[in-house]
Design a protein around this motif. Structure first.
Motif, PDB file in Angstrom:
ATOM      1  N   ILE A 182       1.008  -1.201  -0.108  1.00 42.41           N
ATOM      2  CA  ILE A 182      -0.174   0.075  -0.250  1.00 42.41           C
ATOM      3  C   ILE A 182       0.941   1.144  -0.021  1.00 42.41           C
ATOM      4  O   ILE A 182       2.106   1.347   0.496  1.00 42.41           O
ATOM      5  CB  ILE A 182      -1.101  -0.092   1.335  1.00 42.41           C
ATOM      6  CG1 ILE A 182      -0.352  -0.070   2.537  1.00 42.41           C
ATOM      7  CG2 ILE A 182      -2.229  -0.942   1.287  1.00 42.41           C
ATOM      8  CD1 ILE A 182      -0.998   0.086   3.716  1.00 42.41           C
ATOM      9  N   GLU A 183       0.451   2.268  -0.664  1.00 42.09           N
ATOM     10  CA  GLU A 183       1.062   3.658  -0.554  1.00 42.09           C
ATOM     11  C   GLU A 183       0.323   4.891  -0.606  1.00 42.09           C
ATOM     12  O   GLU A 183      -1.032   4.790  -0.893  1.00 42.09           O
ATOM     13  CB  GLU A 183       2.033   3.510  -1.953  1.00 42.09           C
ATOM     14  CG  GLU A 183       3.017   2.700  -2.457  1.00 42.09           C
ATOM     15  CD  GLU A 183       3.799   2.943  -3.420  1.00 42.09           C
ATOM     16  OE1 GLU A 183       3.940   4.145  -3.903  1.00 42.09           O
ATOM     17  OE2 GLU A 183       4.138   1.944  -4.011  1.00 42.09           O
ATOM     18  N   GLY A 184       0.682   5.502   0.007  1.00 42.67           N
ATOM     19  CA  GLY A 184       0.038   7.015   0.515  1.00 42.67           C
ATOM     20  C   GLY A 184      -0.871   7.084   1.742  1.00 42.67           C
ATOM     21  O   GLY A 184      -1.061   6.165   2.404  1.00 42.67           O
ATOM     22  N   GLU A 185      -0.886   8.211   2.165  1.00 37.13           N
ATOM     23  CA  GLU A 185      -1.433   8.516   3.656  1.00 37.13           C
ATOM     24  C   GLU A 185      -3.065   8.000   3.429  1.00 37.13           C
ATOM     25  O   GLU A 185      -3.241   7.566   4.702  1.00 37.13           O
ATOM     26  CB  GLU A 185      -1.191   9.991   3.711  1.00 37.13           C
ATOM     27  CG  GLU A 185       0.080  10.670   3.943  1.00 37.13           C
ATOM     28  CD  GLU A 185       0.617   9.902   5.167  1.00 37.13           C
ATOM     29  OE1 GLU A 185       0.120   9.213   5.975  1.00 37.13           O
ATOM     30  OE2 GLU A 185       1.901  10.100   5.169  1.00 37.13           O
ATOM     31  N   ASP A 186      -3.435   8.141   2.487  1.00 41.13           N
ATOM     32  CA  ASP A 186      -4.952   7.688   2.481  1.00 41.13           C
ATOM     33  C   ASP A 186      -5.166   6.429   2.600  1.00 41.13           C
ATOM     34  O   ASP A 186      -6.092   5.972   3.564  1.00 41.13           O
ATOM     35  CB  ASP A 186      -5.603   8.153   1.052  1.00 41.13           C
ATOM     36  CG  ASP A 186      -5.058   7.549  -0.034  1.00 41.13           C
ATOM     37  OD1 ASP A 186      -3.915   7.125  -0.054  1.00 41.13           O
ATOM     38  OD2 ASP A 186      -5.709   7.473  -1.113  1.00 41.13           O
ATOM     39  N   LYS A 187      -4.164   5.241   2.048  1.00 40.60           N
ATOM     40  CA  LYS A 187      -4.149   4.137   2.176  1.00 40.60           C
ATOM     41  C   LYS A 187      -3.607   3.781   3.623  1.00 40.60           C
ATOM     42  O   LYS A 187      -4.180   2.713   4.421  1.00 40.60           O
ATOM     43  CB  LYS A 187      -3.183   3.307   1.332  1.00 40.60           C
ATOM     44  CG  LYS A 187      -3.608   3.603  -0.391  1.00 40.60           C
ATOM     45  CD  LYS A 187      -4.835   2.646  -0.458  1.00 40.60           C
ATOM     46  CE  LYS A 187      -5.091   2.561  -1.953  1.00 40.60           C
ATOM     47  NZ  LYS A 187      -4.238   1.826  -2.951  1.00 40.60           N
ATOM     48  N   ARG A 188      -2.901   4.278   4.315  1.00 40.42           N
ATOM     49  CA  ARG A 188      -2.354   4.264   5.741  1.00 40.42           C
ATOM     50  C   ARG A 188      -3.607   4.529   6.568  1.00 40.42           C
ATOM     51  O   ARG A 188      -3.715   3.705   7.547  1.00 40.42           O
ATOM     52  CB  ARG A 188      -1.094   5.225   5.826  1.00 40.42           C
ATOM     53  CG  ARG A 188      -0.886   5.042   7.608  1.00 40.42           C
ATOM     54  CD  ARG A 188      -0.177   3.830   7.912  1.00 40.42           C
ATOM     55  NE  ARG A 188      -0.093   3.540   9.391  1.00 40.42           N
ATOM     56  CZ  ARG A 188       0.963   3.630   9.907  1.00 40.42           C
ATOM     57  NH1 ARG A 188       2.220   4.163   9.281  1.00 40.42           N
ATOM     58  NH2 ARG A 188       1.248   3.603  11.136  1.00 40.42           N
ATOM     59  N   THR A 189      -4.192   5.618   6.360  1.00 39.00           N
ATOM     60  CA  THR A 189      -5.621   5.973   7.146  1.00 39.00           C
ATOM     61  C   THR A 189      -6.623   4.640   7.075  1.00 39.00           C
ATOM     62  O   THR A 189      -7.085   4.469   8.251  1.00 39.00           O
ATOM     63  CB  THR A 189      -6.140   7.297   6.825  1.00 39.00           C
ATOM     64  OG1 THR A 189      -4.834   8.221   7.123  1.00 39.00           O
ATOM     65  CG2 THR A 189      -7.325   7.468   7.435  1.00 39.00           C
ATOM     66  N   ALA A 190      -6.747   4.219   5.931  1.00 35.51           N
ATOM     67  CA  ALA A 190      -7.802   3.415   5.647  1.00 35.51           C
ATOM     68  C   ALA A 190      -7.223   2.033   6.393  1.00 35.51           C
ATOM     69  O   ALA A 190      -7.993   1.232   6.845  1.00 35.51           O
ATOM     70  CB  ALA A 190      -8.081   3.222   4.241  1.00 35.51           C
ATOM     71  N   PHE A 191      -6.081   1.648   6.354  1.00 36.76           N
ATOM     72  CA  PHE A 191      -5.317   0.248   6.821  1.00 36.76           C
ATOM     73  C   PHE A 191      -5.552   0.530   8.369  1.00 36.76           C
ATOM     74  O   PHE A 191      -5.967  -0.600   9.191  1.00 36.76           O
ATOM     75  CB  PHE A 191      -4.063   0.122   6.564  1.00 36.76           C
ATOM     76  CG  PHE A 191      -3.418  -1.018   6.950  1.00 36.76           C
ATOM     77  CD1 PHE A 191      -3.774  -2.338   6.354  1.00 36.76           C
ATOM     78  CD2 PHE A 191      -2.593  -1.059   8.207  1.00 36.76           C
ATOM     79  CE1 PHE A 191      -3.287  -3.537   6.845  1.00 36.76           C
ATOM     80  CE2 PHE A 191      -2.188  -2.315   8.810  1.00 36.76           C
ATOM     81  CZ  PHE A 191      -2.594  -3.641   8.046  1.00 36.76           C
ATOM     82  N   ASP A 192      -5.203   1.471   8.874  1.00 33.96           N
ATOM     83  CA  ASP A 192      -5.275   1.773  10.472  1.00 33.96           C
ATOM     84  C   ASP A 192      -6.728   1.721  10.829  1.00 33.96           C
ATOM     85  O   ASP A 192      -6.947   0.984  11.714  1.00 33.96           O
ATOM     86  CB  ASP A 192      -4.625   3.210  10.707  1.00 33.96           C
ATOM     87  CG  ASP A 192      -3.292   3.309  10.654  1.00 33.96           C
ATOM     88  OD1 ASP A 192      -2.777   2.051  10.551  1.00 33.96           O
ATOM     89  OD2 ASP A 192      -2.854   4.444  10.828  1.00 33.96           O
ATOM     90  N   GLY A 193      -7.836   2.199  10.221  1.00 33.00           N
ATOM     91  CA  GLY A 193      -9.074   2.104  10.528  1.00 33.00           C
ATOM     92  C   GLY A 193      -9.471   0.804  10.415  1.00 33.00           C
ATOM     93  O   GLY A 193     -10.551   0.322  11.316  1.00 33.00           O
TER      94      GLY A 193
END
Length: 236
Positions: free
Chosen positions: A198-209
């Motif tokens: 995964i790449e990008g802050e949006d993917k990080r946020t989605a993964f954390d959620g």
């Protein structure tokens, strides 16, 4: 690079996409080389979308015994390889080049009367692959889907059933844009090495959620069901 061991997955963070691509390609090449040494062949399944292009190009240049590697897809849109939305087209243009041009590629899409017929035909055609997968590289959408396990899929319960004996399953989900074909969860979980790219802050946020308390996203279901830690590779 930061590396953190968590309960269900191992987190690998990189400064940028090229560093991630190099590290992930090295891991995948090493796993395939080990599989070839142990059983004479390697089986790799990759996902599509736009994220893996750099990783594919980097992996394609690593000089392993590609003539002993079979490449297939984690999932595919029900479109021909000539479509710009085809995962097979992405793989052909970026991975099956350079040293990796010697690999055998087994697509999921073929002309059929419908997605159900295509999935049944794939089941028969893919029986001869050297299962289990040695390496599977997953992607993830911001809605928490992975492979083509979409949250709104009509048959999500079947898609996430780890006891399914199928190889390929059809997917109907309005958010997918068109019908899709996907490897059954049991085939993914049996892989020797499971990576999530995964790449990008949006993917990080989605993964954390998705990994938060009470979350019920498909990526969480896959990670929770995996018999070993999923290796997550992320760059901003």
């Amino acid at each position: 690079m930061a590396r953190e061991q968590l309960n269900a997955y191992t987190w690998h963070a990189f400064a940028d996409g090229p560093q991630l691509a190099a590290a992930l390609a090295g891991h995948v090449a090493g796993r395939l080389t080990k599989a070839i040494a142990e059983r004479g062949t390697g089986l790799l399944a990759v996902s599509g979308g736009t994220t893996p292009a750099k990783f594919f190009a980097t992996l394609s240049k690593i000089p392993i015994a590609w003539d002993r590697v079979t490449v297939t897809l984690v999932d595919e849109r029900f479109v021909p390889a000539s479509s710009p939305r085809s995962n097979a087209g992405l793989v052909a243009a970026n991975l099956l080049q350079n040293a990796a041009a010697a690999a055998r590629f087994v697509p999921l899409y073929h002309e059929a009367a419908g997605i159900e017929t295509a999935a049944a035909s794939d089941d028969a055609a893919l029986q001869s692959l050297p299962w289990p997968l040695d390496v599977v590289v997953l992607g993830m959408g911001t809605d928490g889907h992975t492979a083509s396990f979409f949250p709104d899929a009509d048959n999500l319960a079947k898609l996430l059933d780890p006891s399914s004996t199928r190889i390929v399953l059809p997917v109907h989900a309005a958010s997918a844009g068109e019908p899709r074909l996907t490897l059954a969860l049991a085939r993914i979980l049996a892989a020797g090495f499971i990576a999530l790219h995964i790449e990008g802050e949006d993917k990080r946020t989605a993964f954390d959620g998705a990994m938060g308390p009470g979350a019920r996203k498909p990526i969480r279901a896959v990670i929770d069901a995996a018999p070993k830690a999923v290796e997550v590779f992320w760059a901003p």
